[in-house]
Design a protein around this motif. Sequence first.
Motif, PDB file in Angstrom:
ATOM      1  N   LEU A   1       0.818  -1.205   0.000  1.00 45.06           N
ATOM      2  CA  LEU A   1       0.000   0.000   0.000  1.00 45.06           C
ATOM      3  C   LEU A   1       0.856   1.261   0.000  1.00 45.06           C
ATOM      4  CD1 LEU A   1      -2.674  -1.019   2.664  1.00 45.06           C
ATOM      5  CD2 LEU A   1      -3.002  -0.897   0.188  1.00 45.06           C
TER       6      LEU A   1
ATOM      7  N   TYR B   1       0.059  -2.375  -5.374  1.00 44.85           N
ATOM      8  CA  TYR B   1      -0.708  -1.589  -4.406  1.00 44.85           C
ATOM      9  C   TYR B   1      -1.492  -2.464  -3.414  1.00 44.85           C
ATOM     10  CZ  TYR B   1       0.029   1.903  -8.094  1.00 44.85           C
ATOM     11  OH  TYR B   1       0.571   2.729  -9.045  1.00 44.85           O
TER      12      TYR B   1
ATOM     13  N   PRO C   1      -2.485  -4.632   0.107  1.00 44.48           N
ATOM     14  CA  PRO C   1      -2.276  -4.810   1.538  1.00 44.48           C
ATOM     15  C   PRO C   1      -1.698  -6.202   1.809  1.00 44.48           C
ATOM     16  CG  PRO C   1      -4.581  -5.140   0.989  1.00 44.48           C
ATOM     17  CD  PRO C   1      -3.890  -4.702  -0.281  1.00 44.48           C
TER      18      PRO C   1
ATOM     19  N   PHE D   1      -6.037   4.747   0.542  1.00 45.43           N
ATOM     20  CA  PHE D   1      -4.918   4.008   1.113  1.00 45.43           C
ATOM     21  C   PHE D   1      -4.913   4.078   2.634  1.00 45.43           C
ATOM     22  CE2 PHE D   1      -2.829   4.524  -3.177  1.00 45.43           C
ATOM     23  CZ  PHE D   1      -2.874   3.177  -3.478  1.00 45.43           C
TER      24      PHE D   1
END
Length: 320
Positions: free
Chosen positions: A141, A222, A224, A277
């Motif tokens: 992230l 991007y 998590p 984010f």
Amino acid sequence: MPAESGIAEAAAVLRDGGLVAFPTETVYGLGANALDARAAARIFEAKARPSFDPLITHLADAADLEKLVGPVPPAVAALAERFWPGPLTLIVDRPAEIPPIVTSGLDTMAVRVPDEPSARALIRAAGVPVAAPSANRFGQLSPTRAAHVVKGLGGAVDVVLDGGPTRCGIESTIVDARGPQPVVLRLGALALEDLVEAVGPVTVRPGSSGQPVAPGTLAAHYAPRTPLRVVTGARPAAGDGVRRGFLAFREPPADGYAAVEVLSPAGDVTEAAARLFDALHRLDAAGVTEILAEAAPDEGVGRAINDRLRRAAATWDAAG
């Protein structure tokens, strides 16, 4: 240290080949002297970033572009005049002064002028262009707060300038306008509609799983640490006892989720992008087994939100 009072010290660190994390209007960047190959190599090492993924070079002022690269195509110059400072990254030919490591060996360079006064003051004080991808471990992230940088990169960074939460919360839009029709290589904080209004029709190129032609364009990115799936519309919890988190666009789902984040109760895609984010960081820290993420309306910067969610989900699809 505070962004405004730490500029002189951070600029000296950049000139000496160090790494400085700093706020922009989009996300926090991990900066190094773009003219110093060894300094740029430290970015790849700190992020565990593959050497084939190029960096964005940041300038203090739009006038610095021609000073660095020489004459630029009229369409590129027009976009820079219209949208800089701002969340637009443009593709230009790489000048000899920029070492190939910055562009991952490409003969092109991604460049922009951030719309954040402390970022431009830092670059101006350093006296060099600054190569800066997002200040996070590769593929994870993006950071929208200084605390995200410290948690993700820790001692790998020499200085972290804290300018508070970033305004846009999502990365810049990347455009190659050197040809007959501009090509959007990455959707971002500058809405597609604004580009089309300025230049007419554009082509949108999807992400790649091979050699990127621009930063942040890999198909899986991007993400998590918690597995994420994209869903359409709020939905009730499965009721199977699994701790799940839910990322809602506007309306929270029914009870049953261990953690819920709502991006914009007002249904504003710009507000949702600014919070994206940050909300995913909180869900990632909530101890859930899976995150369900509701897609945003596919308009304005909502397209960029959905782009980031699809890439995050693709990371886990590939891992599975």
